[in-house]
Design a protein around this motif. Structure first.
Motif, PDB file in Angstrom:
ATOM      1  N   TYR A  61     121.814   1.806 -25.007  1.00 38.31           N
ATOM      2  CA  TYR A  61     122.206   3.012 -25.736  1.00 38.31           C
ATOM      3  C   TYR A  61     123.695   3.290 -25.538  1.00 38.31           C
ATOM      4  O   TYR A  61     124.409   3.619 -26.497  1.00 38.31           O
ATOM      5  CB  TYR A  61     121.366   4.217 -25.314  1.00 38.31           C
ATOM      6  CG  TYR A  61     121.814   5.500 -25.976  1.00 38.31           C
ATOM      7  CD1 TYR A  61     121.541   5.739 -27.321  1.00 38.31           C
ATOM      8  CD2 TYR A  61     122.522   6.453 -25.265  1.00 38.31           C
ATOM      9  CE1 TYR A  61     121.964   6.893 -27.935  1.00 38.31           C
ATOM     10  CE2 TYR A  61     122.948   7.628 -25.873  1.00 38.31           C
ATOM     11  CZ  TYR A  61     122.667   7.847 -27.220  1.00 38.31           C
ATOM     12  OH  TYR A  61     123.095   9.001 -27.839  1.00 38.31           O
ATOM     13  N   ARG A  86     120.603   2.301 -35.794  1.00 40.20           N
ATOM     14  CA  ARG A  86     119.449   3.011 -35.250  1.00 40.20           C
ATOM     15  C   ARG A  86     118.446   3.238 -36.361  1.00 40.20           C
ATOM     16  O   ARG A  86     118.797   3.334 -37.538  1.00 40.20           O
ATOM     17  CB  ARG A  86     119.853   4.315 -34.565  1.00 40.20           C
ATOM     18  CG  ARG A  86     120.036   5.502 -35.442  1.00 40.20           C
ATOM     19  CD  ARG A  86     120.346   6.766 -34.633  1.00 40.20           C
ATOM     20  NE  ARG A  86     120.299   7.918 -35.533  1.00 40.20           N
ATOM     21  CZ  ARG A  86     120.645   9.141 -35.203  1.00 40.20           C
ATOM     22  NH1 ARG A  86     121.070   9.403 -33.976  1.00 40.20           N
ATOM     23  NH2 ARG A  86     120.570  10.123 -36.066  1.00 40.20           N
ATOM     24  N   HIS A 129     116.840  -3.586 -28.161  1.00 43.29           N
ATOM     25  CA  HIS A 129     116.690  -2.227 -28.684  1.00 43.29           C
ATOM     26  C   HIS A 129     116.066  -1.340 -27.612  1.00 43.29           C
ATOM     27  O   HIS A 129     115.426  -1.828 -26.674  1.00 43.29           O
ATOM     28  CB  HIS A 129     115.873  -2.201 -29.972  1.00 43.29           C
ATOM     29  CG  HIS A 129     114.464  -2.682 -29.811  1.00 43.29           C
ATOM     30  ND1 HIS A 129     114.122  -3.996 -29.935  1.00 43.29           N
ATOM     31  CD2 HIS A 129     113.327  -2.021 -29.541  1.00 43.29           C
ATOM     32  CE1 HIS A 129     112.821  -4.130 -29.746  1.00 43.29           C
ATOM     33  NE2 HIS A 129     112.306  -2.943 -29.499  1.00 43.29           N
ATOM     34  N   THR A 130     116.269  -0.041 -27.784  1.00 42.91           N
ATOM     35  CA  THR A 130     115.769   0.924 -26.814  1.00 42.91           C
ATOM     36  C   THR A 130     115.616   2.293 -27.462  1.00 42.91           C
ATOM     37  O   THR A 130     116.260   2.579 -28.470  1.00 42.91           O
ATOM     38  CB  THR A 130     116.736   1.043 -25.609  1.00 42.91           C
ATOM     39  OG1 THR A 130     116.143   1.852 -24.612  1.00 42.91           O
ATOM     40  CG2 THR A 130     118.069   1.648 -26.017  1.00 42.91           C
ATOM     41  N   ASN A 131     114.779   3.113 -26.862  1.00 39.22           N
ATOM     42  CA  ASN A 131     114.758   4.539 -27.207  1.00 39.22           C
ATOM     43  C   ASN A 131     115.119   5.367 -25.972  1.00 39.22           C
ATOM     44  O   ASN A 131     114.972   6.579 -25.959  1.00 39.22           O
ATOM     45  CB  ASN A 131     113.406   4.960 -27.793  1.00 39.22           C
ATOM     46  CG  ASN A 131     112.267   4.752 -26.815  1.00 39.22           C
ATOM     47  OD1 ASN A 131     112.458   4.251 -25.720  1.00 39.22           O
ATOM     48  ND2 ASN A 131     111.074   5.138 -27.221  1.00 39.22           N
ATOM     49  N   GLN A 182     117.215  10.961 -29.235  1.00 42.71           N
ATOM     50  CA  GLN A 182     116.073  10.626 -28.372  1.00 42.71           C
ATOM     51  C   GLN A 182     114.874  10.103 -29.148  1.00 42.71           C
ATOM     52  O   GLN A 182     114.049   9.392 -28.592  1.00 42.71           O
ATOM     53  CB  GLN A 182     115.666  11.829 -27.535  1.00 42.71           C
ATOM     54  CG  GLN A 182     116.706  12.186 -26.495  1.00 42.71           C
ATOM     55  CD  GLN A 182     116.252  13.307 -25.580  1.00 42.71           C
ATOM     56  OE1 GLN A 182     115.071  13.578 -25.440  1.00 42.71           O
ATOM     57  NE2 GLN A 182     117.208  13.965 -24.940  1.00 42.71           N
ATOM     58  N   GLN A 183     114.769  10.436 -30.443  1.00 42.90           N
ATOM     59  CA  GLN A 183     113.636   9.970 -31.248  1.00 42.90           C
ATOM     60  C   GLN A 183     113.904   8.610 -31.900  1.00 42.90           C
ATOM     61  O   GLN A 183     112.981   7.953 -32.354  1.00 42.90           O
ATOM     62  CB  GLN A 183     113.308  10.984 -32.356  1.00 42.90           C
ATOM     63  CG  GLN A 183     112.596  12.234 -31.865  1.00 42.90           C
ATOM     64  CD  GLN A 183     113.524  13.185 -31.127  1.00 42.90           C
ATOM     65  OE1 GLN A 183     114.622  13.438 -31.556  1.00 42.90           O
ATOM     66  NE2 GLN A 183     113.060  13.697 -29.999  1.00 42.90           N
ATOM     67  N   ILE A 231     115.270   4.605 -32.430  1.00 44.26           N
ATOM     68  CA  ILE A 231     115.313   3.314 -31.757  1.00 44.26           C
ATOM     69  C   ILE A 231     116.722   2.767 -31.998  1.00 44.26           C
ATOM     70  O   ILE A 231     117.152   2.632 -33.145  1.00 44.26           O
ATOM     71  CB  ILE A 231     114.277   2.322 -32.339  1.00 44.26           C
ATOM     72  CG1 ILE A 231     112.880   2.920 -32.364  1.00 44.26           C
ATOM     73  CG2 ILE A 231     114.323   0.997 -31.575  1.00 44.26           C
ATOM     74  CD1 ILE A 231     112.275   3.152 -31.024  1.00 44.26           C
ATOM     75  N   HIS A 232     117.422   2.464 -30.932  1.00 45.88           N
ATOM     76  CA  HIS A 232     118.809   2.001 -31.011  1.00 45.88           C
ATOM     77  C   HIS A 232     118.871   0.497 -30.772  1.00 45.88           C
ATOM     78  O   HIS A 232     118.377   0.017 -29.750  1.00 45.88           O
ATOM     79  CB  HIS A 232     119.653   2.736 -29.957  1.00 45.88           C
ATOM     80  CG  HIS A 232     119.574   4.221 -30.079  1.00 45.88           C
ATOM     81  ND1 HIS A 232     120.441   4.948 -30.859  1.00 45.88           N
ATOM     82  CD2 HIS A 232     118.697   5.115 -29.549  1.00 45.88           C
ATOM     83  CE1 HIS A 232     120.115   6.234 -30.790  1.00 45.88           C
ATOM     84  NE2 HIS A 232     119.051   6.355 -29.998  1.00 45.88           N
TER      85      HIS A 232
END
Length: 148
Positions: free
Chosen positions: A17, A64, A8-10, A45-46, A48-49
């Protein structure tokens, strides 16, 4: 047995992403005809993917999470790649998202389920709330689950 892993990433500049977006474009924009400007929104951008991968690093599913308050996190953009459906990957993806939310201290998960997917979410313990609503021209229902 296929080995799976999630990440996961932001960071919207990350490969994770990009992989999430590729699945979402295939499922929502191409298959369901959701307008691109509706699918890719100001919350990117806010959020979490999350992406589920197989051992060959092929992206299989995505979801997300977006916090709505200190207590509640919203599940959005849950999608499984067309070639990867009916293999339980959506369930794996939701379990990962739920685990993450619990570790972050959230007590409730909420989502807008497409009507065609509500049984999937009911089987994961989500309960319907309120009336049907249209989102991007597709009928949805709000569903919630207490995770604390």
């Amino acid at each position: 047995m296929i080995k799976l892993y999630t990440t996961h990433t932001n960071d919207i500049l990350s490969d994770t992403y990009s992989d999430a977006l590729a699945i979402r474009k295939q499922v929502f924009i191409e298959e369901q005809q959701v307008p691109p400007e509706r699918e890719i929104d100001t919350d990117e951008q806010q959020a979490i993917h999350f992406v589920l991968y197989d051992e060959a690093n092929t992206p299989l599913a995505t979801v997300r999470l977006l916090a709505t308050d200190y207590n509640t996190i919203k599940v959005q953009r849950m999608a499984v790649a067309k070639d990867a459906r009916k293999k339980g990957y959506g369930k794996v993806m939701m379990a990962e998202a739920e685990s993450y939310a619990q570790k972050q201290g959230y007590q409730k998960m909420v989502l807008g389920a497409q009507i065609t997917a509500r049984n999937f979410y009911q089987n994961l313990g989500y309960q319907e709330e309120g009336d049907y609503f249209l989102d991007a021209g597709i009928q949805h229902i709000t569903m919630t689950k207490t995770i604390a």
